[in-house]
Design a protein around this motif. Structure first.
Motif, PDB file in Angstrom:
ATOM      1  N   LEU A  14     -63.963  57.403   7.242  1.00  0.00           N
ATOM      2  CA  LEU A  14     -62.954  56.600   6.552  1.00  0.00           C
ATOM      3  C   LEU A  14     -62.782  57.012   5.096  1.00  0.00           C
ATOM      4  O   LEU A  14     -61.658  57.013   4.572  1.00  0.00           O
ATOM      5  N   THR A  15     -63.868  57.360   4.434  1.00  0.00           N
ATOM      6  CA  THR A  15     -63.775  57.764   3.025  1.00  0.00           C
ATOM      7  C   THR A  15     -62.864  58.981   2.867  1.00  0.00           C
ATOM      8  O   THR A  15     -62.097  59.074   1.912  1.00  0.00           O
ATOM      9  N   ALA A  16     -62.931  59.877   3.819  1.00  0.00           N
ATOM     10  CA  ALA A  16     -62.092  61.074   3.763  1.00  0.00           C
ATOM     11  C   ALA A  16     -60.630  60.769   4.080  1.00  0.00           C
ATOM     12  O   ALA A  16     -59.757  61.606   3.853  1.00  0.00           O
ATOM     13  N   LEU A  17     -60.355  59.563   4.603  1.00  0.00           N
ATOM     14  CA  LEU A  17     -58.999  59.194   5.020  1.00  0.00           C
ATOM     15  C   LEU A  17     -58.406  58.078   4.178  1.00  0.00           C
ATOM     16  O   LEU A  17     -57.446  57.427   4.597  1.00  0.00           O
ATOM     17  N   TRP A  49     -64.976  47.708   0.869  1.00  0.00           N
ATOM     18  CA  TRP A  49     -64.387  49.015   0.579  1.00  0.00           C
ATOM     19  C   TRP A  49     -62.923  49.055   1.015  1.00  0.00           C
ATOM     20  O   TRP A  49     -62.051  49.535   0.282  1.00  0.00           O
ATOM     21  N   ALA A  50     -62.637  48.550   2.214  1.00  0.00           N
ATOM     22  CA  ALA A  50     -61.272  48.560   2.726  1.00  0.00           C
ATOM     23  C   ALA A  50     -60.346  47.735   1.829  1.00  0.00           C
ATOM     24  O   ALA A  50     -59.234  48.167   1.502  1.00  0.00           O
ATOM     25  N   ALA A  51     -60.792  46.549   1.429  1.00  0.00           N
ATOM     26  CA  ALA A  51     -59.966  45.691   0.574  1.00  0.00           C
ATOM     27  C   ALA A  51     -59.662  46.366  -0.751  1.00  0.00           C
ATOM     28  O   ALA A  51     -58.549  46.248  -1.289  1.00  0.00           O
ATOM     29  N   GLU A  52     -60.634  47.071  -1.293  1.00  0.00           N
ATOM     30  CA  GLU A  52     -60.437  47.764  -2.573  1.00  0.00           C
ATOM     31  C   GLU A  52     -59.394  48.872  -2.486  1.00  0.00           C
ATOM     32  O   GLU A  52     -58.824  49.284  -3.496  1.00  0.00           O
ATOM     33  N   HIS A  53     -59.136  49.352  -1.255  1.00  0.00           N
ATOM     34  CA  HIS A  53     -58.202  50.458  -1.069  1.00  0.00           C
ATOM     35  C   HIS A  53     -56.943  50.046  -0.314  1.00  0.00           C
ATOM     36  O   HIS A  53     -56.218  50.898   0.213  1.00  0.00           O
TER      37      HIS A  53
END
Length: 303
Positions: A81-84, A110-114
C-alpha cells in the motif's frame, strides 16, 4: 444500492488461494474485476473466465474505486500500500489480510492521512467456503463504506460490521481463532491419551465431537461469570476441578503422553487457588488470563 453501485469495478490485490476465491466470487456477482499478484501464473483460470490481469499493482488500483487486499501478512500489506499511496487516494481499501488489532488501527490511520477510505475485514472461512452462506466475514472501520458496499461484501459470505474502530474485526477474529486452536489442542491431547493404548483418533473423534458440542452449551453460563466477576460457585469449585485436571495430567504421564496442553489449565487453576479462590467457580480462571500479574491494575489475581 443503485444499479451503478451494484456493478462497481473491484480490484483484488493478492492471488493466494483466498484471494483467488474472493476475486472469483466478486466476478460471478457481476462486478468488473481486476487482479494483480506479485508472482505470475496465479490468475490464468480467472483470466479465462473474464477477469482482467493488470500488469502492475498501480494499474490494478487505477482500474477500480474499490480495492480488496488479501496478502500474506501486515508487512506485505504495508509495503504494497505504501508504494501505491498516490493511485489509492480517494478509493476504498478493504483489507482482509489477517492482522492484529493494533496493525489494523495503524493501517486505518495511515489510510486516513492519505485520503483513503478503509475497512478492515476478517474472514471466518476457508477458500472453498467463499461465496457460500456458511462463510462469515467480520468488518470494522468506515461504516459509510460498509453500508454503501454491503451487497458487494455479501457476495463473499455473511457480512457483519463491528464498529468504526478498525481493530475490532481482527480482535473478534483472533479471539474466535484462539478459542478454536485451544479446542483442537485439547482434542489432540485426548487423542494422544487414548492413542497410547492403540485407539484410533477417528474412533475417539466419534465420541469427542458430540461431547464438545454439548459442552458449548455452557459457554453462556461462563460468560455471565466473566462479565459479572462474581465467581461464587453454584456447583463445582476450583478446588474440585483442580483434582480432576491434576488426574488428567497424571494419566498422561502414566501413559507416556506429553502434558503441556493440560498443564496450561493446571497453571490457570493453581494461580487462582494460590490467591485464595479455591472455593469459587472454575470460571474464575479468566482472571489468570485477563490480569495475570498479582497486584497489577484492576485488583490483580486477588480480585
Amino acid at each position: 444500492m443503485n444499479a451503478q453501485q451494484s456493478h462497481i469495478p473491484v480490484t483484488v490485490l493478492g492471488l493466494g488461494a483466498m484471494g483467488r476465491a474472493i476475486a472469483s466470487a466478486i466476478h460471478r456477482g457481476g462486478h468488473p474485476t481486476t487482479v494483480w499478484n506479485r508472482s505470475a501464473g496465479r490468475a490464468d483460470d480467472l483470466v479465462a473466465r473474464g477477469v482482467t490481469l493488470a500488469p502492475s499493482a498501480a494499474e490494478a488500483v487505477r482500474a477500480s474505486p474499490v480495492v480488496v487486499v488479501c496478502l500474506l501478512d501486515d508487512a506485505s500489506v504495508r509495503d504494497t500500500l505504501t508504494a501505491l499511496v498516490d493511485p489509492l487516494a480517494g478509493r476504498l481499501v478493504i483489507n482482509v489480510t489477517t492482522v492484529t488489532p493494533k496493525q489494523a488501527r495503524e493501517t486505518a490511520t495511515w489510510a486516513a492521512e492519505h485520503g483513503i477510505a478503509y475497512l478492515d475485514g476478517a474472514i471466518m472461512a476457508i477458500p472453498e467456503m467463499i461465496g457460500l452462506p456458511v462463510a462469515s466475514l467480520l468488518y470494522s472501520g468506515s461504516q459509510a463504506a460498509f453500508d454503501t458496499h454491503r451487497d458487494l461484501l455479501e457476495l463473499l459470505g455473511g457480512a457483519r460490521w463491528f464498529g468504526e474502530d478498525a481493530g475490532l474485526a481482527s480482535l473478534y477474529d483472533l479471539a474466535l481463532l484462539g478459542s478454536m486452536y485451544s479446542m483442537f489442542a485439547g482434542f489432540a491431547y485426548g487423542a494422544a491419551l487414548v492413542g497410547s493404548e492403540g485407539v484410533p483418533a477417528t474412533e475417539f473423534a466419534e465420541l469427542a465431537a458430540p461431547w464438545l458440542t454439548a459442552m458449548t452449551g455452557g459457554l453462556a453460563g461462563h460468560a455471565e461469570y466473566f462479565d459479572s466477576t462474581d465467581y461464587t460457585a453454584e456447583t463445582q469449585s476450583l478446588a474440585f476441578n483442580k483434582a480432576a485436571v491434576d488426574t488428567i495430567a497424571e494419566a498422561g504421564r502414566d501413559q507416556g503422553v506429553r502434558t503441556e496442553v493440560i498443564a496450561v489449565v493446571q497453571h490457570l487453576i493453581d494461580r487462582q487457588i494460590a490467591a485464595g479462590h479455591g472455593k469459587e467457580s472454575f470460571a474464575r480462571i479468566i482472571e489468570s488470563v485477563r490480569r495475570p500479574v498479582a497486584g497489577g491494575g484492576g485488583g490483580g489475581e486477588g480480585h
